[in-house]
Design a protein around this motif. Structure first.
Motif, PDB file in Angstrom:
ATOM      1  N   SER A  71      -7.297   9.158  -4.443  1.00  0.00           N
ATOM      2  CA  SER A  71      -7.698   8.581  -3.171  1.00  0.00           C
ATOM      3  C   SER A  71      -9.188   7.931  -3.307  1.00  0.00           C
ATOM      4  CB  SER A  71      -7.757   9.222  -2.085  1.00  0.00           C
ATOM      5  OG  SER A  71      -6.404   9.766  -1.996  1.00  0.00           O
ATOM      6  N   ASP A 116      -2.151   4.208  -0.979  1.00  0.00           N
ATOM      7  CA  ASP A 116      -2.589   5.696  -1.139  1.00  0.00           C
ATOM      8  C   ASP A 116      -1.431   6.766  -0.739  1.00  0.00           C
ATOM      9  OD1 ASP A 116      -3.819   7.952  -1.687  1.00  0.00           O
ATOM     10  OD2 ASP A 116      -5.662   7.414  -0.371  1.00  0.00           O
ATOM     11  N   GLU A 117      -0.334   7.149  -1.443  1.00  0.00           N
ATOM     12  CA  GLU A 117       0.413   8.170  -0.966  1.00  0.00           C
ATOM     13  C   GLU A 117       1.251   7.855   0.165  1.00  0.00           C
ATOM     14  OE1 GLU A 117       0.024  12.269  -1.712  1.00  0.00           O
ATOM     15  OE2 GLU A 117      -1.946  12.122  -2.763  1.00  0.00           O
TER      16      GLU A 117
HETATM   17 MG    MG Z   1      -5.435  11.541  -2.165  1.00  0.00          MG
END
Ligand code: MG
Ligand code: ADP
Length: 242
Positions: A41, A161-162
């Protein structure tokens, strides 16, 4: 489109990014994976200046991210970001969520912004929800709104991000399908995800991070090919998730 060169970052004494370098070419899709806490991240957030970094250089297109003269709202428009938890404005309707940045940052008229918003909502299959508030939508729908909102700013790269890790399993596919379409239309994408099916189908390259370092950065075929050619840390990770 994205160049990350020898980037290091610290939180106090703790080095969260350790000499990270990679490039993402135009139209390329790069998946970033690795254990929790490895810096994924943080790395992706340095690209649109949501996280500062102490050493190295990052450029997005012709924009130097670390340059204090860089206009950050513009940078964040050309490097659109989609988060795990959507980060939509809860008090605004779906259409208003998509118009705000266009009007404020791109100085579009309300009419132009709305037209663009509705085109994008149709593209992500949400035309019927344009006047609703995010809270009344499912997680998968909210994430598709978030993708449409990022696209409304005419980004040259998209950072994820995810994007599916907070979703119920049955909603993962609808979001991955939108991302797959985007990739096939030639969008340059950097995607932090553990969806290895998506990586196998859509990625050009896979990056594996561990303890703030880029341990692997290789073409998909290599990454999923001979596991014995992978670093021991990568093998251990793959053995747990595949
Ligand atoms: Mg992360
Ligand atoms: P990942 O996304 O791979 O799970 P992160 O980039 O979120 O990893 O975090 C990497 C490391 O940095 C973790 O050990 C995390 O605890 C630490 N970290 C993240 N944000 C902060 C912060 N604001 N202050 C201190 N440490 C942080």
């Amino acid at each position: 489109m994205i160049e990350i060169k020898n980037v290091s970052k610290w939180y106090g004494d703790f080095q969260v990014l350790n000499d990270c370098s990679t490039k993402v070419g135009k139209g390329e899709v790069v998946v970033v994976c690795g254990p929790s806490g490895s810096g994924k991240s943080t790395l992706i957030k340095t690209v649109n200046a949501l996280e500062p970094f102490e050493k190295g250089e990052i450029t997005v297109g012709a924009t130097s991210v670390g340059d204090p003269r860089t206009n950050l709202p513009r940078l964040r428009a050309i490097a659109g970001m989609v988060f795990q938890h959507f980060e939509l404005f809860p008090h605004l309707t779906v259409t208003e969520n998509l118009c705000l940045g266009q009007i404020k940052v791109l100085k579009r008229s309300r009419e132009d912004a709305r037209a663009r918003a509705w085109t994008l909502l149709e593209r992500v299959g949400l035309s019927g929800h344009k006047d609703k508030h995010p809270g009344s939508l499912s997680g998968g729908q909210q994430q598709r709104v978030a993708i449409a909102r990022a696209l409304s700013m005419d980004p040259v790269v998209m950072l994820f991000d995810e994007p599916t890790s907070a979703l119920d399993p049955e909603m993962v596919k609808e979001v991955l399908d939108v991302m797959t379409d985007l990739a096939s239309e030639g969008m340059t994408m950097m995607v932090v995800t553990h969806e290895m099916g998506f990586a196998r189908r859509v990625a050009d390259r896979v990056i594996f991070m561990d303890e703030g370092r880029i341990v692997e950065d290789c073409p998909k075929a290599e990454f999923f090919g001979d596991v014995n050619a992978r670093a021991p840390r990568t093998r251990l990770f793959l053995s747990k998730i595949l």
